[in-house]
Design an enzyme around this catalytic site. Structure first.
Site, PDB file in Angstrom:
ATOM      1  N   CYS A 115     -29.349  19.821   4.382  1.00 24.71           N
ATOM      2  CA  CYS A 115     -27.934  20.047   4.686  1.00 24.71           C
ATOM      3  C   CYS A 115     -27.215  18.722   4.950  1.00 24.71           C
ATOM      4  O   CYS A 115     -27.638  17.929   5.791  1.00 24.71           O
ATOM      5  CB  CYS A 115     -27.794  20.970   5.893  1.00 24.71           C
ATOM      6  SG  CYS A 115     -26.063  21.317   6.231  1.00 24.71           S
ATOM      7  N   GLY A 164     -29.518  22.616  -8.045  1.00 18.13           N
ATOM      8  CA  GLY A 164     -28.299  21.828  -8.209  1.00 18.13           C
ATOM      9  C   GLY A 164     -27.678  22.006  -9.578  1.00 18.13           C
ATOM     10  O   GLY A 164     -28.304  21.691 -10.606  1.00 18.13           O
ATOM     11  N   ASP A 165     -26.442  22.581  -9.598  1.00 13.89           N
ATOM     12  CA  ASP A 165     -25.642  22.682 -10.831  1.00 13.89           C
ATOM     13  C   ASP A 165     -26.243  23.590 -11.905  1.00 13.89           C
ATOM     14  O   ASP A 165     -25.958  23.415 -13.086  1.00 13.89           O
ATOM     15  CB  ASP A 165     -25.407  21.293 -11.446  1.00 13.89           C
ATOM     16  CG  ASP A 165     -24.696  20.341 -10.490  1.00 13.89           C
ATOM     17  OD1 ASP A 165     -24.132  20.826  -9.498  1.00 13.89           O
ATOM     18  OD2 ASP A 165     -24.727  19.124 -10.740  1.00 13.89           O
ATOM     19  N   GLN A 200     -34.818  30.581   6.807  1.00 18.61           N
ATOM     20  CA  GLN A 200     -34.688  29.123   6.815  1.00 18.61           C
ATOM     21  C   GLN A 200     -34.321  28.623   8.205  1.00 18.61           C
ATOM     22  O   GLN A 200     -33.336  29.080   8.803  1.00 18.61           O
ATOM     23  CB  GLN A 200     -33.634  28.631   5.833  1.00 18.61           C
ATOM     24  CG  GLN A 200     -33.733  27.107   5.719  1.00 18.61           C
ATOM     25  CD  GLN A 200     -32.625  26.466   4.928  1.00 18.61           C
ATOM     26  OE1 GLN A 200     -31.455  26.585   5.287  1.00 18.61           O
ATOM     27  NE2 GLN A 200     -32.983  25.776   3.862  1.00 18.61           N
ATOM     28  N   LYS A 222     -37.042  22.501   2.029  1.00 17.39           N
ATOM     29  CA  LYS A 222     -35.945  22.243   1.087  1.00 17.39           C
ATOM     30  C   LYS A 222     -35.327  20.903   1.457  1.00 17.39           C
ATOM     31  O   LYS A 222     -35.015  20.656   2.632  1.00 17.39           O
ATOM     32  CB  LYS A 222     -34.913  23.373   1.179  1.00 17.39           C
ATOM     33  CG  LYS A 222     -33.742  23.218   0.203  1.00 17.39           C
ATOM     34  CD  LYS A 222     -32.997  24.531   0.061  1.00 17.39           C
ATOM     35  CE  LYS A 222     -31.789  24.444  -0.849  1.00 17.39           C
ATOM     36  NZ  LYS A 222     -30.639  23.773  -0.224  1.00 17.39           N
ATOM     37  N   PRO A 226     -30.326  29.324  -0.106  1.00 21.20           N
ATOM     38  CA  PRO A 226     -29.714  29.625   1.188  1.00 21.20           C
ATOM     39  C   PRO A 226     -28.315  29.027   1.223  1.00 21.20           C
ATOM     40  O   PRO A 226     -28.139  27.865   0.855  1.00 21.20           O
ATOM     41  CB  PRO A 226     -30.637  28.911   2.187  1.00 21.20           C
ATOM     42  CG  PRO A 226     -31.298  27.821   1.394  1.00 21.20           C
ATOM     43  CD  PRO A 226     -31.368  28.297  -0.019  1.00 21.20           C
ATOM     44  N   MET A 227     -27.325  29.819   1.622  1.00 22.20           N
ATOM     45  CA  MET A 227     -25.965  29.277   1.754  1.00 22.20           C
ATOM     46  C   MET A 227     -25.317  29.876   2.994  1.00 22.20           C
ATOM     47  O   MET A 227     -25.063  31.084   3.053  1.00 22.20           O
ATOM     48  CB  MET A 227     -25.124  29.587   0.501  1.00 22.20           C
ATOM     49  CG  MET A 227     -25.534  28.778  -0.711  1.00 22.20           C
ATOM     50  SD  MET A 227     -24.411  28.981  -2.110  1.00 22.20           S
ATOM     51  CE  MET A 227     -24.868  30.607  -2.692  1.00 22.20           C
TER      52      MET A 227
HETATM   53  C1  LIG Z   1     -21.322  27.149   1.239  1.00 24.31           C
HETATM   54  C2  LIG Z   1     -22.684  26.530   1.165  1.00 24.31           C
HETATM   55  C3  LIG Z   1     -23.564  26.715   2.207  1.00 24.31           C
HETATM   56  C4  LIG Z   1     -24.842  26.156   2.156  1.00 24.31           C
HETATM   57  N1  LIG Z   1     -25.718  26.403   3.165  1.00 24.31           N
HETATM   58  C5  LIG Z   1     -27.013  25.966   3.067  1.00 24.31           C
HETATM   59  C6  LIG Z   1     -27.988  26.346   4.029  1.00 24.31           C
HETATM   60  O1  LIG Z   1     -27.716  27.085   4.983  1.00 24.31           O
HETATM   61  N2  LIG Z   1     -29.235  25.843   3.864  1.00 24.31           N
HETATM   62  C7  LIG Z   1     -29.589  25.022   2.818  1.00 24.31           C
HETATM   63  O2  LIG Z   1     -30.728  24.600   2.709  1.00 24.31           O
HETATM   64  N3  LIG Z   1     -28.668  24.675   1.888  1.00 24.31           N
HETATM   65  C8  LIG Z   1     -27.425  25.143   1.978  1.00 24.31           C
HETATM   66  N4  LIG Z   1     -26.522  24.859   0.983  1.00 24.31           N
HETATM   67  C9  LIG Z   1     -26.971  24.090  -0.189  1.00 24.31           C
HETATM   68  C10 LIG Z   1     -27.451  25.046  -1.318  1.00 24.31           C
HETATM   69  O3  LIG Z   1     -28.575  25.761  -0.917  1.00 24.31           O
HETATM   70  C11 LIG Z   1     -27.779  24.261  -2.590  1.00 24.31           C
HETATM   71  O4  LIG Z   1     -28.806  23.364  -2.308  1.00 24.31           O
HETATM   72  C12 LIG Z   1     -26.585  23.491  -3.144  1.00 24.31           C
HETATM   73  O5  LIG Z   1     -25.411  24.285  -3.131  1.00 24.31           O
HETATM   74  C13 LIG Z   1     -26.827  22.991  -4.569  1.00 24.31           C
HETATM   75  O6  LIG Z   1     -27.096  24.056  -5.433  1.00 24.31           O
HETATM   76  P1  LIG Z   1     -25.964  24.681  -6.433  1.00 24.31           P
HETATM   77  O7  LIG Z   1     -25.438  23.555  -7.254  1.00 24.31           O
HETATM   78  O8  LIG Z   1     -26.711  25.721  -7.201  1.00 24.31           O
HETATM   79  O9  LIG Z   1     -24.898  25.246  -5.547  1.00 24.31           O
HETATM   80  C14 LIG Z   1     -25.239  25.376   1.043  1.00 24.31           C
HETATM   81  C15 LIG Z   1     -24.322  25.181   0.003  1.00 24.31           C
HETATM   82  C16 LIG Z   1     -23.065  25.751   0.042  1.00 24.31           C
HETATM   83  C17 LIG Z   1     -22.129  25.531  -1.105  1.00 24.31           C
END
Ligand SMILES: Cc1cc2nc3c(=O)[nH]c(=O)nc-3n(C[C@H](O)[C@H](O)[C@H](O)COP(=O)(O)O)c2cc1C
Length: 336
Positions: free
Chosen positions: A102, A203-204, A72, A141, A18-19
């Site tokens: 978050c 993550g990453d 979510q 999460k 989720p982002m």
């Molecule tokens: C722009 C952005 C928005 C995000 N929004 C959410 C969200 O709405 N809910 C959530 O649980 N995590 C959110 N995250 C966290 C991501 O789901 C994820 O846990 C985090 O980016 C680490 O994973 P990655 O390294 O693959 O990016 C967000 C991350 C980014 C960068």
């Protein structure tokens, strides 16, 4: 290969994270069609959803591309989590995911998101309220904990499982790390060892190598991809197939053109033309950045020019033509 979220079978072990501001309906639809195991809505404030305030409803809408609809929810009050979960269920959600990860100040400041990891009794009240409100699986999460001195993800996971949570995703950083340092996949293994429900490492992770390492170090049942999916909605599905032993099928120029056009048109139809043109900008810029994946290296000035053409134009037809000429130009230059 599948993961079971309670009785729901998820085909594909790599999920789209989720982002907020990114994984809206058009993005999730593309990721789902390209084989992501699950796609999760942007975080929806449970109170907004329950009181029809803001854009909660739009965020919670299903993307209609097949697969389970995961909404979510974020919140700090049990009554809003209860109401928000009921509403999401009425909207057709198959799974409710609770956000306890978050790190943003406006979220933790209102004592939701990762701030809940500072008070596990309160976190459990929210989980209990959500689980009791709906007859569908609830997932969670989280991060590793608030800070390095308080890495309590295994304890929260254990208590959440006892309260009925059916899958747990862990971003391998603490809240105080925000996005600094590296995700600690090994520590996610502590959560895996603490519970019997599926655990997802996050993550990453952005390619086959990091995916394999994250799964090996954590022992997790699946992985979740966030930022590396910028400009690559196919990535979770592609890596999921790779886990099944299939060759990596990186979309070539023609396929990317199709995907970018579909994405752009999806955004215009979801938000309307005026807002859509603005919402599309960051995505179009990311497609320019991810072109290096297929061995095309634009010099910085050329990449900047294309980004400018996508990001400073208000007429949606001109932007659409720029998407076409971006690919036509590249295909002429790089086929030569
Ligand atoms: C722009 C952005 C928005 C995000 N929004 C959410 C969200 O709405 N809910 C959530 O649980 N995590 C959110 N995250 C966290 C991501 O789901 C994820 O846990 C985090 O980016 C680490 O994973 P990655 O390294 O693959 O990016 C967000 C991350 C980014 C960068």
């Amino acid at each position: 290969m599948s993961i079971y979220v309670d009785n729901l079978r998820v085909d594909g072990k790599v999920l789209l994270a989720p982002m907020s501001g990114v994984t809206d309906v058009p993005f999730r639809a593309l990721a789902a069609r390209h084989g992501a195991g699950l796609v999760v809505t942007e975080m929806v404030a449970s109170e907004d959803l329950a009181t029809s305030r803001g854009d909660g409803l739009k965020r919670a809408t299903a993307c209609d591309a097949g697969g389970w609809h995961v909404v979510q929810l974020a919140g700090r009050e049990a009554r809003w989590m209860r109401e928000g979960a009921r509403l999401a269920h009425d909207l057709g959600a198959d799974i409710i995911d609770i956000n306890m990860g978050c790190p943003a100040k406006q979220v933790t400041g209102s004592l939701s998101g990762s701030a809940l990891m500072r008070n596990l009794d309160h976190a459990l009240e929210l989980i209990d309220a959500t689980v009791a409100a709906v007859p569908i699986p609830v997932t969670l999460k989280m991060r590793l904990g608030w800070d390095d001195e308080n890495r309590n993800a295994p304890e929260l996971a254990r208590r959440a499982e006892a309260a009925g949570v059916k899958m747990i995703t862990v971003h391998g950083r603490t809240r105080c790390q925000f996005y600094n340092g590296k995700a600690d996949w090994q520590y996610v293994g502590e959560v895996k060892r603490a519970v019997g429900v599926p655990v997802i490492v996050n993550g990453d992770i952005g390619d086959e190598q990091t995916l394999t390492a994250a799964l090996a170090q954590s022992g997790a049942d699946g992985a979740m991809i966030g930022r590396f999916a910028y400009g690559r909605p196919w990535l979770p599905g592609m890596l999921s197939s790779a886990l099944d032993g299939k060759a990596l099928n990186v979309p070539g120029l023609a396929a990317r053109h199709d995907i970018m056009r579909t994405h752009y048109e999806g955004i215009l139809s979801h938000y309307g033309v005026e807002l859509g043109v603005r919402c599309a900008r960051k995505h179009l810029g990311w497609y320019v950045d991810s072109i290096t994946d297929i061995g095309i290296s634009l010099n910085a000035e050329t990449a900047k020019l294309w980004r400018k053409r996508f990001c400073q134009e208000d007429d949606h037809r001109v932007v659409a033509r720029s998407i076409d000429s971006f690919h036509e130009t590249l295909s002429e230059e790089w086929a030569a």
